[in-house]
Design an enzyme around this catalytic site. Sequence first.
Site, PDB file in Angstrom:
ATOM      1  N   SER A 533      -1.080  -3.173  -2.293  1.00 28.83           N
ATOM      2  CA  SER A 533      -0.450  -2.279  -3.257  1.00 28.83           C
ATOM      3  C   SER A 533       0.076  -3.056  -4.460  1.00 28.83           C
ATOM      4  O   SER A 533       0.696  -2.465  -5.340  1.00 28.83           O
ATOM      5  CB  SER A 533       0.711  -1.522  -2.602  1.00 28.83           C
ATOM      6  OG  SER A 533       1.664  -2.444  -2.090  1.00 28.83           O
ATOM      7  N   HIS A 554      -6.144   1.766  -1.748  1.00 27.04           N
ATOM      8  CA  HIS A 554      -4.692   1.813  -1.586  1.00 27.04           C
ATOM      9  C   HIS A 554      -4.277   3.150  -0.996  1.00 27.04           C
ATOM     10  O   HIS A 554      -4.270   4.176  -1.676  1.00 27.04           O
ATOM     11  CB  HIS A 554      -4.010   1.586  -2.940  1.00 27.04           C
ATOM     12  CG  HIS A 554      -2.520   1.641  -2.867  1.00 27.04           C
ATOM     13  ND1 HIS A 554      -1.746   2.118  -3.895  1.00 27.04           N
ATOM     14  CD2 HIS A 554      -1.653   1.289  -1.877  1.00 27.04           C
ATOM     15  CE1 HIS A 554      -0.467   2.053  -3.547  1.00 27.04           C
ATOM     16  NE2 HIS A 554      -0.393   1.558  -2.334  1.00 27.04           N
ATOM     17  N   GLU A 566      -5.968   5.727  -3.699  1.00 23.80           N
ATOM     18  CA  GLU A 566      -6.351   5.050  -4.938  1.00 23.80           C
ATOM     19  C   GLU A 566      -7.458   4.048  -4.625  1.00 23.80           C
ATOM     20  O   GLU A 566      -7.298   3.208  -3.729  1.00 23.80           O
ATOM     21  CB  GLU A 566      -5.152   4.305  -5.545  1.00 23.80           C
ATOM     22  CG  GLU A 566      -4.107   5.203  -6.165  1.00 23.80           C
ATOM     23  CD  GLU A 566      -2.978   4.416  -6.809  1.00 23.80           C
ATOM     24  OE1 GLU A 566      -2.563   4.796  -7.922  1.00 23.80           O
ATOM     25  OE2 GLU A 566      -2.505   3.433  -6.207  1.00 23.80           O
ATOM     26  N   ASN A 604       2.224   3.609  -8.384  1.00 33.89           N
ATOM     27  CA  ASN A 604       3.409   2.742  -8.375  1.00 33.89           C
ATOM     28  C   ASN A 604       3.785   2.284  -9.781  1.00 33.89           C
ATOM     29  O   ASN A 604       4.965   2.053 -10.072  1.00 33.89           O
ATOM     30  CB  ASN A 604       3.161   1.525  -7.480  1.00 33.89           C
ATOM     31  CG  ASN A 604       3.258   1.880  -6.005  1.00 33.89           C
ATOM     32  OD1 ASN A 604       3.764   2.935  -5.647  1.00 33.89           O
ATOM     33  ND2 ASN A 604       2.755   1.008  -5.150  1.00 33.89           N
TER      34      ASN A 604
END
Length: 815
Positions: A533, A554, A566, A604
């Site tokens: 990540s 991800h 992702e 994120n």
Amino acid sequence: MIRNSTRAAENLTVRIARQQRHVNKVSPLKKPCHCSFSAAATTSTMTTNMMDRISSFSLVSTTASSSQTAMSTNRWNNNHRSFSTDSPSSSSTNNDERKYTFFRNVEITSDNIAIIRLDGPKPVNTISFAMKDEAEKLWNEEIHSNASIGAVVFLSSKGDNGFIAGADIQDIKNMENKADLVDICADGLRFFRHMKSKNVPMVCGIHGAALGGGLEWALWCDYLVASDSPKTKLGLPEVKLGLLPGFGGTQNLHPRVGMQAALDMMLTGKDIRADKARKMGLVEEVVAPASIESRCMEVAKGLADGTLKKKDKKKSWFNWIVEDTSFGRNKMWQEVAKKVHKSTHGNYPSPLAIIECVKYGLEHPGEDDKYKFEREQFAKLAQTDESAALIGIFDGMTALKKHDFGKVPHQINQVAVIGAGLMGAGIAQVTAEKGYTVLLKDRDDEAVGKGEKYITDNWEKKVKRKRMSRYQLNKNDSNLIPLSDATSSWKKHMAKTDLIIEAVFESLELKRQIIANTEAITAPHCVFATNTSAIPIADIAKGSQRPENIIGMHYFSPVPSMPLLEIIPHEGTSDVAKAVASDVGTKQGKTCIMVKDVPGFYVNRCLGPFLIEVSALVRDGASLSSLDDAMKKFGMPVGPITLADEVGIDVTSKVASFLSQADLGTRMSGGDITFMEQMVEKGWLGKKTNQGFYTYKGKKKTINNEIQEYVKGFVKEDLNVTEEEIQNRIVCRFVNEAAKCLEDEIIASPTVGDIGLVFGTGFAPFRGGPFRYLDSFGVDKYVGMMNGFADRYGAQFEPCDLLKDYAAEGKKFHS
């Protein structure tokens, strides 16, 4: 240790034997640290349903190819002949020239039972304007005018693809004036009531999905027979699109199942499996899939000649008091309203409209009145921004199921997951459930055993809740092969792997070592995916013998319930590797978005400025509870303080620290990341330690005095920020970063951006994602608001160039 290893070896032997038996019989913590958020994992019931099963909307836009349909139909025909063959005594056969687009030719048996088989041109049956017109023509010409017909049976020729999946979303989307839906719904109601006026028994056989308009069609019938297949599900999920049932569902469901069960179905949009449907009175019988047609014929004959009498489900005394007395009913409406408000905070108009339709029907039992009120409410909801936003999410999901990377030149049969912590075990679970052979590998038997236990515990919970059969659990379990470094055959197993998904802790050196070890024993086509990540995929791929096969996948925690994936290629990743990751991710049940290889990727990266602004608001005097309350009212499933506690203060702090040192510049300024770093030092890690921002005792959470004093120490000046300012300051940091990601081509389109934040963070679904929210708010107006914040608080609020351009040109992100 020796005893544990021996037991593990014995377990492995049993597992391999079970695997072989399955093939013969069936053939037709070292806990990783992943800095990714799971906002939707703590969502309210309504939002959870919306995210977890958003693909089961009652309004359908199909994308599967005709070849897929043919394959599905062929498999069905080979195994369940009764669905694909005409009754031996029918007056029409499938060899006759087909008269209709959406139906097979009508068959009339020697017992004068008419069989109507739905079989539209798409992979699933849907109710479109054209389909409704053809149904009316068929009924008038072949059924209504034929006095000899004594009963009618409705079936689908789609096999596992279901009865009717719902109404066709494109018809509604293409209507410029949504008010015209009143007349369209009225036409549909006239057709169904015209069918009833024939006064002959109507029987409906349901195998697969009967959702939305499909279930409403069935509710107009007298007797429903469902198959016991796990594919069979019934529901009215229109609420997930900001709508309500428009073909009589709000009036016809509760007489069958009772008021409380009907409201629960319509207000949550949940699917009902066959066994539960029978117990609650939604269907009369449940039979094996191969027996659907024959049983429907027996029922139709019995109802027609009077040898079979339908038995109505008896209502319990409790339900009678609640639903049929004025005192009980008033109490019920109070409780329903309270729960709806708690779930929606008034942001979703459709649940309230559903309640009003049911109430109105009880107060105005005449058919003309109650159905008229229902369709008027349906048309009003179709004109709302909330419905447009939710339909936009559905459309985006549908579009993202496709990719343009070409067909994978080899079949993906075996997937290896390296790392059996919570992330790895979750990935292995969703992969095994979809029929792949899954190797779950970790360094020792103890670590693998913990991963196995996590998976089997999850499956046992599903069995207990009747969401999975014991047979399916055993079948899934047989797909799972545990391996450790001590397993002598692990290299032989790994050599047959088509895709490796690595889910170990965030160490670049370790990830590169795993690549080197697996490349030495796997086939040249084997794709290697890392679940990092934070670490750039290009850095992980350096030194690889086959860098074109390396890609990021991800996942979000907890993997079994979070719908987003992702996919992150680096510059040298091949199209084949992208296609493999996309195909496997989609089959796992994930909505996949392709994201550029940058720090934080997309989700994120957007959360970074969001977190910083939360700390800035604390500095400006906003209380913890006011931050949570404001964002829940905005439409987020949980507030930012609860979110940090749920994810873990340590993980949240790590994300903020990592992104502060990345390439976001001033966009990560304005707050104080030491705010949470000191909490980590104190051991206040959130819910997992029963102490974070909140103190947790059982199901209760409170803010204790020590935390309040700690927070006060960070306040520089109490600015008395309003609820609206809290919302706008937090959300604009979030939205601006999403727009910056589009500007920098980190994401390919506004649709990808909307889906990513709705499914990855729980961004208010009724707002449709950050880009639909900008369109609704007005980009020029939003830029003006951000400029005002920039003047007052600093450059971190300056809108990105893309937003400025759109504002200057008066453009929207979605047409």
